[in-house]
Design an enzyme around this catalytic site. Structure first.
Site, PDB file in Angstrom:
ATOM      1  N   ASP A   1       0.825  -1.179   0.021  1.00 20.35           N
ATOM      2  CA  ASP A   1       0.104  -0.016   0.048  1.00 20.35           C
ATOM      3  C   ASP A   1       0.725   1.280   0.101  1.00 20.35           C
ATOM      4  O   ASP A   1       1.648   1.532   0.717  1.00 20.35           O
ATOM      5  CB  ASP A   1      -0.916   0.226   1.256  1.00 20.35           C
ATOM      6  CG  ASP A   1      -2.087   1.079   1.155  1.00 20.35           C
ATOM      7  OD1 ASP A   1      -1.832   2.002   0.452  1.00 20.35           O
ATOM      8  OD2 ASP A   1      -3.063   0.966   1.799  1.00 20.35           O
ATOM      9  N   ASP A   2       1.050   2.130  -1.132  1.00 19.82           N
ATOM     10  CA  ASP A   2       1.634   3.262  -1.299  1.00 19.82           C
ATOM     11  C   ASP A   2       3.282   2.962  -1.460  1.00 19.82           C
ATOM     12  O   ASP A   2       3.803   3.834  -1.185  1.00 19.82           O
ATOM     13  CB  ASP A   2       1.346   4.300   0.013  1.00 19.82           C
ATOM     14  CG  ASP A   2       0.074   4.737   0.014  1.00 19.82           C
ATOM     15  OD1 ASP A   2      -0.965   4.451  -0.849  1.00 19.82           O
ATOM     16  OD2 ASP A   2      -0.251   5.615   0.763  1.00 19.82           O
TER      17      ASP A   2
ATOM     18  N   ARG B   1      -7.590  -0.872  -6.204  1.00 16.85           N
ATOM     19  CA  ARG B   1      -8.098  -2.189  -5.738  1.00 16.85           C
ATOM     20  C   ARG B   1      -9.282  -2.826  -6.721  1.00 16.85           C
ATOM     21  O   ARG B   1      -9.295  -4.194  -6.946  1.00 16.85           O
ATOM     22  CB  ARG B   1      -8.321  -2.273  -4.362  1.00 16.85           C
ATOM     23  CG  ARG B   1      -7.131  -2.080  -3.627  1.00 16.85           C
ATOM     24  CD  ARG B   1      -7.268  -1.651  -2.095  1.00 16.85           C
ATOM     25  NE  ARG B   1      -5.782  -1.073  -1.702  1.00 16.85           N
ATOM     26  CZ  ARG B   1      -5.006  -1.649  -1.029  1.00 16.85           C
ATOM     27  NH1 ARG B   1      -5.231  -3.089  -0.953  1.00 16.85           N
ATOM     28  NH2 ARG B   1      -3.981  -0.965  -0.606  1.00 16.85           N
TER      29      ARG B   1
ATOM     30  N   HIS C   1     -10.831  -2.305   1.599  1.00 18.06           N
ATOM     31  CA  HIS C   1     -11.078  -0.870   1.208  1.00 18.06           C
ATOM     32  C   HIS C   1     -11.813  -0.808   0.061  1.00 18.06           C
ATOM     33  O   HIS C   1     -11.832  -0.059  -0.822  1.00 18.06           O
ATOM     34  CB  HIS C   1      -9.717  -0.280   0.944  1.00 18.06           C
ATOM     35  CG  HIS C   1      -9.775   1.313   1.230  1.00 18.06           C
ATOM     36  ND1 HIS C   1      -8.796   2.165   1.387  1.00 18.06           N
ATOM     37  CD2 HIS C   1     -10.681   2.105   1.411  1.00 18.06           C
ATOM     38  CE1 HIS C   1      -8.955   3.429   1.794  1.00 18.06           C
ATOM     39  NE2 HIS C   1     -10.415   3.237   1.548  1.00 18.06           N
TER      40      HIS C   1
ATOM     41  N   HIS D   1       1.440   2.263   4.102  1.00 19.42           N
ATOM     42  CA  HIS D   1       0.633   3.174   4.285  1.00 19.42           C
ATOM     43  C   HIS D   1       0.836   3.924   5.780  1.00 19.42           C
ATOM     44  O   HIS D   1       1.045   3.098   6.648  1.00 19.42           O
ATOM     45  CB  HIS D   1      -0.954   3.038   4.242  1.00 19.42           C
ATOM     46  CG  HIS D   1      -2.045   3.988   4.241  1.00 19.42           C
ATOM     47  ND1 HIS D   1      -2.133   4.750   5.123  1.00 19.42           N
ATOM     48  CD2 HIS D   1      -2.815   4.353   2.963  1.00 19.42           C
ATOM     49  CE1 HIS D   1      -3.224   5.661   4.712  1.00 19.42           C
ATOM     50  NE2 HIS D   1      -3.294   5.370   3.385  1.00 19.42           N
TER      51      HIS D   1
ATOM     52  N   LYS E   1      -5.926  -5.679   3.594  1.00 18.11           N
ATOM     53  CA  LYS E   1      -6.550  -4.557   3.602  1.00 18.11           C
ATOM     54  C   LYS E   1      -7.824  -4.802   2.525  1.00 18.11           C
ATOM     55  O   LYS E   1      -7.216  -5.109   1.301  1.00 18.11           O
ATOM     56  CB  LYS E   1      -5.776  -3.199   3.263  1.00 18.11           C
ATOM     57  CG  LYS E   1      -6.631  -1.879   2.967  1.00 18.11           C
ATOM     58  CD  LYS E   1      -5.514  -0.764   2.592  1.00 18.11           C
ATOM     59  CE  LYS E   1      -6.216   0.686   2.308  1.00 18.11           C
ATOM     60  NZ  LYS E   1      -5.315   1.421   1.782  1.00 18.11           N
TER      61      LYS E   1
ATOM     62  N   LYS F   1       1.438   9.530  -5.295  1.00 19.06           N
ATOM     63  CA  LYS F   1       0.094   9.471  -5.228  1.00 19.06           C
ATOM     64  C   LYS F   1      -0.689  10.445  -5.428  1.00 19.06           C
ATOM     65  O   LYS F   1      -0.258  11.594  -5.035  1.00 19.06           O
ATOM     66  CB  LYS F   1      -0.160   8.917  -3.644  1.00 19.06           C
ATOM     67  CG  LYS F   1      -1.548   8.421  -3.266  1.00 19.06           C
ATOM     68  CD  LYS F   1      -1.373   7.895  -1.760  1.00 19.06           C
ATOM     69  CE  LYS F   1      -2.766   7.680  -1.443  1.00 19.06           C
ATOM     70  NZ  LYS F   1      -2.743   7.266  -0.012  1.00 19.06           N
TER      71      LYS F   1
ATOM     72  N   ASP G   1      -0.439  -0.777  -5.011  1.00 22.02           N
ATOM     73  CA  ASP G   1      -1.592  -0.128  -5.290  1.00 22.02           C
ATOM     74  C   ASP G   1      -1.554   1.273  -6.161  1.00 22.02           C
ATOM     75  O   ASP G   1      -2.452   1.476  -6.883  1.00 22.02           O
ATOM     76  CB  ASP G   1      -2.681  -0.145  -4.082  1.00 22.02           C
ATOM     77  CG  ASP G   1      -2.156   0.790  -3.103  1.00 22.02           C
ATOM     78  OD1 ASP G   1      -1.147   1.321  -2.998  1.00 22.02           O
ATOM     79  OD2 ASP G   1      -3.227   1.274  -2.350  1.00 22.02           O
ATOM     80  N   ASN G   2      -0.470   2.034  -5.661  1.00 21.94           N
ATOM     81  CA  ASN G   2      -0.323   3.338  -6.435  1.00 21.94           C
ATOM     82  C   ASN G   2       1.098   3.945  -5.912  1.00 21.94           C
ATOM     83  O   ASN G   2       1.742   3.160  -5.065  1.00 21.94           O
ATOM     84  CB  ASN G   2      -1.461   4.145  -5.930  1.00 21.94           C
ATOM     85  CG  ASN G   2      -1.779   4.502  -4.602  1.00 21.94           C
ATOM     86  OD1 ASN G   2      -2.823   4.118  -4.142  1.00 21.94           O
ATOM     87  ND2 ASN G   2      -0.809   4.831  -3.919  1.00 21.94           N
TER      88      ASN G   2
ATOM     89  N   SER H   1      -8.130   1.848   5.338  1.00 18.93           N
ATOM     90  CA  SER H   1      -6.785   2.395   5.529  1.00 18.93           C
ATOM     91  C   SER H   1      -6.621   2.494   7.232  1.00 18.93           C
ATOM     92  O   SER H   1      -7.280   2.749   7.913  1.00 18.93           O
ATOM     93  CB  SER H   1      -6.324   3.711   4.936  1.00 18.93           C
ATOM     94  OG  SER H   1      -6.048   3.601   3.439  1.00 18.93           O
TER      95      SER H   1
ATOM     96  N   CYS I   1      -6.254   4.450  -3.465  1.00 22.90           N
ATOM     97  CA  CYS I   1      -6.274   3.015  -2.878  1.00 22.90           C
ATOM     98  C   CYS I   1      -7.652   2.168  -3.522  1.00 22.90           C
ATOM     99  O   CYS I   1      -7.373   1.309  -4.175  1.00 22.90           O
ATOM    100  CB  CYS I   1      -6.559   3.129  -1.436  1.00 22.90           C
ATOM    101  SG  CYS I   1      -5.065   3.541  -0.518  1.00 22.90           S
TER     102      CYS I   1
END
Length: 458
Positions: free
Chosen positions: A38-39, A82, A133, A210, A131, A283, A262-263, A156, A78
């Site tokens: 994540d991130d 996903r 989300h 994250h 996660k 992001k 994810d990004n 998150s 996010c």
């Protein structure tokens, strides 16, 4: 145009095989494990250029598998990314243009069909750890989207109501995030152990890196990039534990292991926000740093070790690719935007499309075709505690193979080329047909009662 670069080219003589033999001598469908950070930024792994973070287990995926250097998330935030990964579709087709919140009454529509759901055609065991989300109301949770089991934090880790869900119920309201990565890893290993005698799909979606960042004592101070680097090194440990479990169960050669993010990195968080490496921004932006993500895939005996795919591929490609590799049908009643990249993985062909649309929320901001990218003019943003300041810019025309950092704007010198690409961009948008309105993810509070009381005091 050459699509792939191979190290150890002699290994190209090995014919790719789709299936391995199990102990009974019958064909067994491949296991799929998708590990999702994540991130995580493009510059946060050793195999993508990091020098202050050690990631030997993640690097093993590159050394023994394939590295994608131009791989895109469908979104720079996010929830949309996903949704796109799981369905193979642009999130704008679902109205998922923002992130969901614990107060959201909305989520990924139940009529969407996920990777987990298509794999049910072949009786796969399906599980998610980590996660989600994509909505926390029961009809939006993983068990209603084709997963047999779920354990993790639904949103998150900086949002309200950080809890551990087990399937559809809260298992614990007390979450010590120092041990979240370790807890997820243990859950993932249990899933592999329980399902080692049948084909399985495991979606391991880590909460980290994250913010807020947390790491267990074992990894605290272990890196040369502070707490952020420590967190990544614990994620690397987690990948190593998954690989060790697969080896111990004799499953490694029959398992496709994918690792991605994810990004891009949340740069406004400074030293807690990761690095985009050579890419521009991160992001929340449709520059490369926001949407080009580090991606690796390993399948021993099938993917040529040390191979590199340099051209465009996307998170949406995994659904049709997994369908191809497992002999399952993809939905025929809706557009699937991803492309089958099984030929890329197995060294037998290319991806059959070289275009991509860059959306920011519901707004189409850019388009890539081959090595070229155009991006709409932007008025700039002054920044706040959530979003990094970005200066205004003119319409952009970038040659990405020569200028990965998007620093040389060729728009004024090649306006004809830019006009053609912008025209193609709008045609691609039109081909998508009518898109639904953005889902409502939250509404503001009504504080008029406080305003009334404050007015009485004056």
């Amino acid at each position: 145009m050459k699509k792939m670069v191979f190290f150890l080219p002699v290994l190209l003589l090995i014919p790719p095989k789709l299936y391995n033999q199990n102990k009974a001598g019958k064909d067994r469908l491949p296991n799929i494990i998708h590990i999702f950070a994540d991130d995580l930024g493009y510059g946060d792994l050793e195999c993508f250029g990091a020098t202050d973070i050690k990631t030997p287990n993640i690097d093993r995926l590159a050394q023994e598998g394939m590295k994608f250097t131009s791989f895109y998330s469908a979104s720079s935030v996010c929830s949309p990314s996903r949704a796109a990964l799981l369905t193979g579709r642009y999130p704008q087709r679902m109205g998922i243009n923002q992130v969901f919140f614990p107060e959201s009454f909305t989520g990924m529509p139940s009529e969407e069909i996920t990777i987990a759901e298509i794999l049910k055609q072949q009786s796969y065991a399906t599980g998610i750890v980590g996660k989600w989300h994509l909505g926390h109301r029961e009809k939006f949770l993983p068990l209603q989207q084709g997963f047999d089991s779920y354990f993790g934090i639904p949103y998150s880790n900086d949002m309200e109501s950080v809890v551990y869900l087990r399937n559809n119920e809260v298992e614990s309201f007390s979450v010590d995030q120092r041990y979240t990565t370790r807890t997820y890893t243990e859950e993932a290993l249990h899933f592999i152990e329980r399902n080692s005698e049948r084909p399985f799909f495991l979606y391991l979606a880590h909460t980290m890196p994250h913010v807020p960042l947390y790491v267990s004592e074992k990894f605290k101070g272990s890196s040369e990039r502070g707490l952020y680097g420590d967190v990544i090194q614990e994620l690397d440990w987690s990948v190593g534990e998954v690989l060790k479990k697969l080896e111990a169960k004799g499953l490694l050669e029959n398992t496709l292991v994918i690792f991605s993010s994810d990004n891009g990195p949340w740069l406004v968080m400074e030293d807690h926000g990761g690095s985009a490496g050579p890419l521009r921004e991160g992001k929340q932006y449709t520059f490369e740093g926001g949407m080009r993500v580090p991606t690796l895939a390993m399948w021993k005996g099938k993917i040529v070790p040390g191979s590199v795919f340099e051209d465009l591929a996307t998170q949406m490609d995994w659904l049709p690719t997994i369908a191809s590799l497992t002999g399952t049908e993809i939905p025929k009643d809706r557009p699937i935007d991803g492309k089958d990249i099984a030929p890329v993985l197995l060294g037998t062909g290319d991806r059959q499309d070289d275009s991509f649309l860059f959306f920011s929320g519901a707004e189409l901001q850019g388009y890539r075709k081959g090595d070229w990218k155009v991006k709409n003019a932007y008025a700039g943003f002054d920044g706040n505690q959530w979003v990094k300041k970005v200066a205004p810019h003119d319409s952009l025309l970038i040659h990405l193979k020569k200028d990965i950092g998007e620093q040389q704007n060729l728009y004024r010198s090649q306006k004809d080329r830019a006009r053609i690409l912008f025209s193609e961009m709008h045609k691609e948008l039109k081909k998508m047909g009518p898109l639904p309105p953005s889902q409502v993810v939250r509404r503001g509070e009504d504080n008029s009662h406080f305003t009334y009381l404050e007015g009485k005091e004056k």
